[in-house]
Design a protein around this motif. Structure first.
Motif, PDB file in Angstrom:
ATOM      1  N   PHE A  95      49.118  37.301  38.290  1.00 16.91           N
ATOM      2  CA  PHE A  95      48.736  38.241  37.239  1.00 16.91           C
ATOM      3  C   PHE A  95      47.542  39.076  37.677  1.00 16.91           C
ATOM      4  O   PHE A  95      46.551  39.223  36.955  1.00 16.91           O
ATOM      5  N   LEU A  96      47.625  39.607  38.879  1.00 14.26           N
ATOM      6  CA  LEU A  96      46.520  40.401  39.395  1.00 14.26           C
ATOM      7  C   LEU A  96      46.276  41.628  38.524  1.00 14.26           C
ATOM      8  O   LEU A  96      45.154  42.082  38.376  1.00 14.26           O
ATOM      9  N   PHE A  97      47.378  42.159  37.927  1.00 15.24           N
ATOM     10  CA  PHE A  97      47.208  43.379  37.118  1.00 15.24           C
ATOM     11  C   PHE A  97      46.327  43.115  35.914  1.00 15.24           C
ATOM     12  O   PHE A  97      45.640  44.014  35.434  1.00 15.24           O
ATOM     13  N   LEU A  98      46.334  41.877  35.432  1.00 15.45           N
ATOM     14  CA  LEU A  98      45.435  41.563  34.315  1.00 15.45           C
ATOM     15  C   LEU A  98      43.973  41.541  34.777  1.00 15.45           C
ATOM     16  O   LEU A  98      43.090  42.038  34.087  1.00 15.45           O
ATOM     17  N   TRP A  99      43.757  40.957  35.952  1.00 13.38           N
ATOM     18  CA  TRP A  99      42.384  40.956  36.484  1.00 13.38           C
ATOM     19  C   TRP A  99      41.918  42.376  36.755  1.00 13.38           C
ATOM     20  O   TRP A  99      40.765  42.719  36.504  1.00 13.38           O
ATOM     21  N   ALA A 100      42.820  43.169  37.292  1.00 15.60           N
ATOM     22  CA  ALA A 100      42.435  44.544  37.624  1.00 15.60           C
ATOM     23  C   ALA A 100      42.045  45.324  36.383  1.00 15.60           C
ATOM     24  O   ALA A 100      41.222  46.234  36.433  1.00 15.60           O
ATOM     25  N   SER A 101      42.665  44.990  35.263  1.00 12.53           N
ATOM     26  CA  SER A 101      42.304  45.691  34.038  1.00 12.53           C
ATOM     27  C   SER A 101      40.967  45.227  33.486  1.00 12.53           C
ATOM     28  O   SER A 101      40.395  45.889  32.624  1.00 12.53           O
TER      29      SER A 101
END
Lengths: 610, 297
Positions: A44-50
């Motif tokens: 869930f890298l996209f969550l961290w990136a957000s």
């Protein structure tokens, strides 16, 4: 100091601590390997990136900063453990003016003086830093010659050449005027007046160097010290800019004799053993002079104690003094019973044995005034009259009374309490010239004292007609007499670090400081407690106003680690003692705090990756 | 006696023997709900010939064969609209981040496939992304109870951990392909838009999609604190970040909102949605979860 460069010198008292610097290797390796350990797979890298904007370059810089901080902390810690001796950053002198007065060609020993002067100028020029401005002004018979150096080397040569070219008497007035004008520049100037015979009235801010002539010089200092094994050494230190050549001579009760002929480099010290004559005792003095006959340039004195315990001769009518024998027996640690004795006052043969000090007696106690013509070379305590210390006041009868006042700070009366002492038959006396009145009563002097030689003390009443012998004051007085006259200096007693210290000066104002350094740590009257509490053992000097007494009172003898100030400054400039210690403490504290923060941060955020 | 199936226990298979795939919408959009017929002859797709038996509908008698061979044969047709079951099995790298995810994905796929085979579905398992070797070997073709063992072996042979994003893999797999009336996507749905595009793509194929979403309990205990380099196993993207406790809490909140959004989008698009925790095996609890999610009945 003239022409000081920017100097940063560091000495380590425990250089072996530098071995701990190898810890930097595993620390650096850990930081290099750590990014691999810290990589995490995250679906869930996209969550961290957000949640957070990526700042890779800043993150890398921060890691490098952390590593640098950790290595710096390690370095500081190692340095703190290595215990640096100190560092000095000397500000550069802005402008140095050398005013040189060459000796007149016709002056006595002019050639030699000129060479000495040339050497002084040359060394001054060598000590000027590369960033400093320097100007040499040479006095001539006409106008002074000004040499403004583009570079130092040629100027030195020019200055030395100018000394050789001087043909007539130097005009010091013109030189002083020109130097004063040159010194009026923004930022000021450091003026050094180098002159065989410096004139009076030069500005106090100028450094005056009387070189090349046999004038009294403050550049040589002598310290006399008794080593732990009892040997006596004289240490001469050259504080001046030139090589000092002269002799050390010993002046004592015997004839003046040469100790050594010396040549001491600037800033260096020479330690010369002082050999005494067999049985020589009392106050001795070592002087530094250009020749054996010249006036002393510096002097140091020392009291040489007699060998072993004191031998006392009591002189009494009939050869009997049981009370004194009992009292002296109480001082067995100071009195040699085998060498002591009681003699009849009529025994001329016994009295003749007092003609030489220390042979066989060190101290004599007369229970009645001796014959004024009796030759006595040993210290004497007299009862029943003043003897040579005073003359009777005619027409005044003997009276009775107690001691009203006494000099409590005098070494002979240390811890002596005369208040309960009363006597009768006190002869009214007038003290002779040079005689001190140590105790006084309603009828006049009660105790007279003359330092000597030989020292004498006198009570103007008979011992058996007072209660003095029954009081502790008498025992204490005898102890002081034997201790002081017998050779012990109470002021040379042990001085523990942090303990007050008595100052060894007979009278007058005294300045006390660390030996070889100009700072005054304590100033007061002699006899007062030494309030300075040194943080470490070392040498201290007490200087009286007459500049004669310079004593070293190091309880353990000469500090073997002591070095001349100049040599110490070259090897490891020591900052002010307390400041340096505080600096080290603060640095160590800061390092520990930094390490603690880093470890805490590591424990919180740098745990292992699962 | 149920056939042997390594991924399912005999007890679980006995339980599944009484269940069927729940289909509530036909291909043509009519409400359904009945088990599709397994009898041949009613479909439109020719399947095989068999000898004519008395009572067979004469409309399906193959007159050409009778003329050439002299014997009567009846043509068999399959009902492909209701009889096909498609399993889209996510095998991207995110599914390999937790071994429990992978095993649960195999189990639930085997379970659904078993039920499909038992109830007469043509079962096809499509790995995402596609594997050329697998596609050539058996993609799109398991039928009948006799194929249970073969299909189980096939599922067991699927390799997980392919570094590829999910949506392009789905798009490639369904392109030009006719999905079964019952289509299941087994995935963790680690997708930035919460599977929105994927679900819409499946809906565009006029099938009955169902999402079996797997979630790893490790997601609730995210990366350790400190400076980290996060690596997306599917896209290869990296992110340097300093993980603080506050950031971890924010991430967990985002993750919860993400799952809520998935559930909401599934309901809005008419996609059945079942969440299964990684590590769950094919047992009575899993069956209950599937029944509660409307996948089995």
């Amino acid at each position: 100091m003239i022409g000081a460069d920017i100097v940063f010198a560091l000495s380590l008292r425990r250089p072996e601590a530098l071995v701990f610097l190898v810890l930097a290797v595993p620390i650096a390796l850990a930081y290099l390997v750590d990014p691999i350990r810290r990589r995490s797979r995250e679906p869930f890298l996209f969550l961290w990136a957000s949640l957070a904007a990526p700042r890779p370059w800043l993150g890398r810089l921060r890691r490098a900063g952390e590593l640098a901080l950790l290595l710096a902390a390690l370095t500081l810690l190692v340095l703190a453990v290595a215990d640096p001796g100190g560092a000095v950053l000397r500000a550069p002198a802005r402008f140095v003016l050398l005013a040189v007065v060459p000796p007149a060609p016709g002056a006595p020993a002019g050639g030699a003086a000129a060479s000495v002067l040339a050497g002084a100028v040359g060394r001054r020029l060598e000590s000027v830093g590369p960033t400093d401005g320097v100007c040499v002004v040479v006095a001539c018979a006409e106008a002074p010659r000004v040499l403004v150096p583009p570079r130092r080397g040629p100027v030195g040569e020019e200055a030395l050449a100018a000394l050789d070219e001087n043909e007539g008497p130097a005009d010091r007035t013109a030189l002083a005027g020109l130097v004063a004008r040159l010194a009026e520049r923004p930022g000021g100037a450091e003026v050094h007046w180098i002159d065989p015979a410096p004139p009076a009235g030069l500005p106090a801010t100028w450094h005056v160097h009387a070189v090349g002539a046999a004038a009294p010089s403050p550049d040589i200092a002598i310290v006399l010290a008794r080593l732990a094994d009892g040997a006596l050494v004289a240490e001469a230190t050259n504080r001046g800019p030139l090589v000092w050549r002269g002799v050390l001579r010993l002046r004592g009760q015997a004839a003046v004799r040469t100790v050594a002929a010396l040549a001491i480099e600037p800033g260096a010290s020479r330690r010369i053993p002082v050999e005494l004559e067999p049985g020589e005792t009392g106050e001795i003095c070592v002087e530094a002079a250009a020749t054996l006959e010249d006036w002393p340039l510096a002097r140091a004195s020392h009291f040489v104690p007699p060998r072993g315990r004191v031998r006392v001769l009591v002189v009494a009518r009939g050869g009997r003094a049981p009370l004194l024998e009992i009292l002296l027996a109480q001082l067995a640690d100071r009195v040699d019973p085998a060498g002591s004795g009681v003699a009849d006052s009529a025994d001329a043969a016994a009295l003749r044995r007092l003609e030489r000090a220390g042979d066989p007696y060190d101290l004599a106690i007369f229970l009645e005034p001796p014959d004024p013509e009796l030759p006595v070379a040993v210290p004497v305590l007299v009862f029943g009259g003043a003897g040579p210390l005073g003359r009777p006041r005619e027409g005044e009868p003997a009276r009775a009374g107690g001691v009203a006042t006494w000099q409590r700070r005098h070494p002979l009366l240390s811890w002596v309490d005369f208040s309960p002492v009363v006597a009768e038959g006190i002869a009214p006396v007038a003290p002779a010239a040079g005689v001190e009145v140590l105790a006084e009563g309603p009828v006049g002097p009660m105790l007279l004292y003359r330092p000597g030689p030989p020292p004498r003390a006198a009570f103007p009443f008979r011992l058996e007609r007072s209660n003095l012998a029954l009081e502790w004051a008498f025992t204490t007085l005898l102890s002081n007499l034997i201790r002081v006259w017998g050779g012990e200096r109470p002021e040379l007693g042990p001085c523990a670090v942090g303990a007050p210290f008595p100052v060894p000066a007979p009278a007058g104002p005294v300045r006390v400081g660390r030996h070889g350094e100009g700072d005054v740590l304590w100033q007061g009257e002699a006899g007062e407690g030494f309030p300075f509490r040194p943080r470490r053992a070392g040498r201290f000097a007490a200087v009286t106003g007459s500049a004669v007494l310079e004593a070293c009172f190091n309880p353990g003898g000469v500090d073997p680690a002591w070095a001349p100030p100049a040599a110490r400054a070259a090897a490891a400039p020591v900052a002010e003692e307390r400041g340096a210690a505080d600096w080290r403490s603060a640095a160590a504290l800061a390092v520990w705090i930094a390490l603690g923060v880093l470890l805490l941060e590591w424990a919180l955020y740098h745990r292992g990756v699962r | 006696m149920s056939p042997r199936f390594a991924l399912l226990s005999p007890e679980c298979m006995r339980l599944l023997d009484r269940l069927e795939i729940a289909v509530w919408e036909t291909r043509r959009g009519r409400p359904g709900g009945s088990l599709p017929s397994t009898s041949l002859g009613l479909g439109t797709r020719f399947e095989e010939h068999r000898r004519y038996a008395p009572g067979d509908d004469l409309r399906y008698l193959d007159w050409n064969a009778l003329g050439r061979l002299g014997e009567p044969f009846t043509k068999q047709f399959a009902r492909e609209e209701a009889g096909r079951l498609t399993l889209l099995l996510d095998r991207t790298a995110s599914m390999a981040s937790d071994p429990a995810l992978e095993s649960t994905a195999r189990s639930v796929s085997a379970l659904l496939a078993y039920v499909g085979l038992r109830t007469g579905y043509h079962v096809e398992v499509i790995p995402l992304p596609l594997s050329e070797e697998r596609e050539h070997h058996g993609l799109g073709g398991f039928f009948g109870s006799g194929a249970v063992g073969e299909l189980g072996a096939w599922i067991e042979g699927v390799e997980f951990g392919v570094p590829a994003p999910l949506f392009p893999a789905v798009r490639q797999a369904v392109a030009g392909r006719e999905l079964g009336a019952a289509t299941f996507l087994v995935s963790d749905l680690a997708d930035p838009d919460a599977g929105e595009r994927i679900l819409r793509l499946l809906r565009a194929h006029r099938c009955q999609p169902a999402l079996v979403q797997l979630f790893s309990p490790l997601a609730r205990d995210p990366v350790p604190l400190g400076h980290r380099e996060l690596l997306d196993p599917e896209t290869g993207g990296t992110l340097r970040i300093r993980v603080t406790p506050r950031l971890r809490r924010a991430f967990l909140e985002r993750l919860a909102r993400f799952h809520e959004r998935v559930r909401h989008r599934c309901r809005a698009l008419g996609v059945r949605h079942v969440r299964l925790a990684a590590g769950q095996v094919a047992d009575r609890a899993m069956v209950r979860r599937l029944r509660e999610g409307g996948v089995l009945r």
